[in-house]
Design a protein around this motif. Structure first.
Motif, PDB file in Angstrom:
ATOM      1  N   UNK A  61       0.837  -1.208   0.000  1.00  0.00           N
ATOM      2  CA  UNK A  61       0.000   0.000   0.000  1.00  0.00           C
ATOM      3  C   UNK A  61       0.870   1.254   0.000  1.00  0.00           C
ATOM      4  N   UNK A  62       1.915   1.236   0.810  1.00  0.00           N
ATOM      5  CA  UNK A  62       2.818   2.377   0.875  1.00  0.00           C
ATOM      6  C   UNK A  62       3.489   2.612  -0.472  1.00  0.00           C
ATOM      7  N   UNK A  63       3.895   1.531  -1.120  1.00  0.00           N
ATOM      8  CA  UNK A  63       4.569   1.642  -2.416  1.00  0.00           C
ATOM      9  C   UNK A  63       3.625   2.201  -3.480  1.00  0.00           C
ATOM     10  N   UNK A 221       6.724   0.800  12.612  1.00  0.00           N
ATOM     11  CA  UNK A 221       6.012  -0.172  13.444  1.00  0.00           C
ATOM     12  C   UNK A 221       4.523   0.149  13.481  1.00  0.00           C
ATOM     13  N   UNK A 222       4.199   1.414  13.632  1.00  0.00           N
ATOM     14  CA  UNK A 222       2.811   1.884  13.649  1.00  0.00           C
ATOM     15  C   UNK A 222       2.086   1.543  12.346  1.00  0.00           C
ATOM     16  N   UNK A 223       2.789   1.641  11.224  1.00  0.00           N
ATOM     17  CA  UNK A 223       2.198   1.353   9.927  1.00  0.00           C
ATOM     18  C   UNK A 223       2.165  -0.148   9.614  1.00  0.00           C
ATOM     19  N   UNK A 224       2.900  -0.944  10.390  1.00  0.00           N
ATOM     20  CA  UNK A 224       2.965  -2.380  10.125  1.00  0.00           C
ATOM     21  C   UNK A 224       3.976  -2.750   9.058  1.00  0.00           C
ATOM     22  N   UNK A 225       5.034  -1.947   8.922  1.00  0.00           N
ATOM     23  CA  UNK A 225       6.063  -2.160   7.906  1.00  0.00           C
ATOM     24  C   UNK A 225       7.225  -2.962   8.472  1.00  0.00           C
ATOM     25  N   UNK A 248      14.776   3.526   3.515  1.00  0.00           N
ATOM     26  CA  UNK A 248      14.183   2.694   2.473  1.00  0.00           C
ATOM     27  C   UNK A 248      13.361   1.570   3.103  1.00  0.00           C
ATOM     28  N   UNK A 249      12.133   1.406   2.591  1.00  0.00           N
ATOM     29  CA  UNK A 249      11.284   0.277   2.960  1.00  0.00           C
ATOM     30  C   UNK A 249      11.030  -0.559   1.709  1.00  0.00           C
ATOM     31  N   UNK A 250      10.889  -1.849   1.877  1.00  0.00           N
ATOM     32  CA  UNK A 250      10.580  -2.730   0.751  1.00  0.00           C
ATOM     33  C   UNK A 250       9.229  -2.363   0.164  1.00  0.00           C
ATOM     34  N   UNK A 251       9.114  -2.487  -1.188  1.00  0.00           N
ATOM     35  CA  UNK A 251       7.864  -2.154  -1.857  1.00  0.00           C
ATOM     36  C   UNK A 251       7.228  -3.380  -2.467  1.00  0.00           C
ATOM     37  N   UNK A 252       6.831  -3.289  -3.744  1.00  0.00           N
ATOM     38  CA  UNK A 252       6.250  -4.419  -4.461  1.00  0.00           C
ATOM     39  C   UNK A 252       7.280  -4.961  -5.450  1.00  0.00           C
ATOM     40  N   UNK A 253       7.396  -6.278  -5.527  1.00  0.00           N
ATOM     41  CA  UNK A 253       8.399  -6.861  -6.403  1.00  0.00           C
ATOM     42  C   UNK A 253       9.786  -6.433  -5.969  1.00  0.00           C
ATOM     43  N   UNK A 254      10.527  -5.826  -6.892  1.00  0.00           N
ATOM     44  CA  UNK A 254      11.859  -5.324  -6.565  1.00  0.00           C
ATOM     45  C   UNK A 254      11.835  -3.835  -6.235  1.00  0.00           C
ATOM     46  N   UNK A 256      10.884  -0.209  -4.141  1.00  0.00           N
ATOM     47  CA  UNK A 256      11.108   0.257  -2.787  1.00  0.00           C
ATOM     48  C   UNK A 256      10.459   1.617  -2.594  1.00  0.00           C
ATOM     49  N   UNK A 257      10.200   1.956  -1.343  1.00  0.00           N
ATOM     50  CA  UNK A 257       9.649   3.257  -0.986  1.00  0.00           C
ATOM     51  C   UNK A 257      10.654   3.991  -0.118  1.00  0.00           C
ATOM     52  N   UNK A 258      10.902   5.248  -0.443  1.00  0.00           N
ATOM     53  CA  UNK A 258      11.817   6.076   0.344  1.00  0.00           C
ATOM     54  C   UNK A 258      10.995   6.954   1.273  1.00  0.00           C
ATOM     55  N   UNK A 259      11.318   6.904   2.535  1.00  0.00           N
ATOM     56  CA  UNK A 259      10.646   7.721   3.548  1.00  0.00           C
ATOM     57  C   UNK A 259      11.631   8.762   4.053  1.00  0.00           C
ATOM     58  N   UNK A 260      11.216  10.020   4.023  1.00  0.00           N
ATOM     59  CA  UNK A 260      12.085  11.123   4.439  1.00  0.00           C
ATOM     60  C   UNK A 260      11.528  11.784   5.688  1.00  0.00           C
TER      61      UNK A 260
END
Length: 276
Positions: A61-63, A221-225, A248-254, A256-260
């Motif tokens: 969802x985040x991705x 942790x709050x988001x369940x990531x 960096x958090x894992x996304x879909x497939x290969x 990723x999502x960057x959180x700033x």
């Protein structure tokens, strides 16, 4: 005599098998029909309009949301934009690109947070982030009189079942002379459970008072990531402020999502945003 009896029995057995092969299937079908015809039977099916209920995990969802936000232009903060752009809905058949962030003209379906609930939900989310040490205690609650809320759909155009409904809650443009100190400026909330994906808040803190590592860990942790990984880059121009840290958090497939986690000096605005 015994052989003659065996022959008769075998003939009768073959005759019965032959009869069953001809009339058996028809008789069985009629028997089954009696239990079906003339009665109403319910069967759960997934309709085209309920595609958003396709189950996605938190990282997916985040991705999707981060990919969709990248595909459109919405001001992230007064620091990065002087005017607010009026987003209009897009005909689904006319969507272009791999991801689209569009105004949800249908409104809540009855399963999402409603217009009347979103302000209280946002305030509850702020209180939760305070309890986790992500936001300072001074941040005020959200009131409907001072904020605007708009429902959007973040859609993976190539796989439309992969989509996320989100509320954007923003301090109203009509509040030109409002005191913005210790207030939420912008936030994106999950329309199903109210969890906060992004936020921009005016805070009494300075950058040296902010523990970005703790904020992103608690928020994840709050988001369940899964656990974040520091984003490695020597480019100081990734943001319009020198005060930021990326993860960096894992996304879909290969993917990723960057959180700033960052901070705008002067207006004392703390933010957490998601990008690609």
């Amino acid at each position: 005599m015994k052989n003659k009896l065996k022959g008769i029995l075998f003939f009768l057995f073959a005759l019965v098998c032959f009869a069953l092969s001809i009339w058996g299937p028809e008789a069985l079908a009629k028997y089954k029909d009696k239990g079906i015809l003339g009665e109403a039977h319910l069967e759960a099916v997934e309709t085209e309009g309920e595609g958003y209920r396709y189950k996605l995990n938190a990282n997916e969802k985040l991705y999707i949301l981060s990919s969709c936000l990248r595909s459109q232009t919405v001001p992230e903060s007064e620091q990065s934009a002087l005017t607010h752009i009026d987003n209009t809905g897009v005909n689904y058949q006319e969507l272009e690109g791999s991801y689209a962030f569009v105004l949800n003209r249908r409104g809540p379906s009855g399963k999402e947070i409603t217009d009347e609930q979103i302000y209280e939900t946002c305030s509850n989310g702020i209180n939760t982030l305070k309890g986790l040490g992500i936001l300072p205690e001074e941040i005020k609650s959200v009131e409907s009189a001072s904020y605007d809320a708009t429902l959007y759909s973040a859609i993976d155009v190539l796989e439309p079942r992969n989509n996320v409904a989100v509320w954007k809650v923003s301090l109203s443009n009509s509040q030109k002379n409002a005191d913005k100190q210790n207030r939420l400026i912008d936030a994106y909330l999950d329309a199903d459970d109210g969890r906060i994906y992004e936020f921009y808040v005016r805070t009494p803190l300075l950058w040296e008072d902010i523990d970005a590592d703790k904020i992103v860990q608690e928020w994840g942790t709050y988001m369940g990531l899964n656990d974040p990984v520091p984003y490695e880059s020597d480019n100081p121009l990734l943001e319009t402020t020198p005060y930021f840290k990326k993860y960096v958090f894992a996304g879909m497939g290969n993917g990723q999502t960057i959180v700033t986690v960052g901070f705008y000096e002067g207006i004392n605005e703390l933010f957490l945003k998601i990008t690609q």
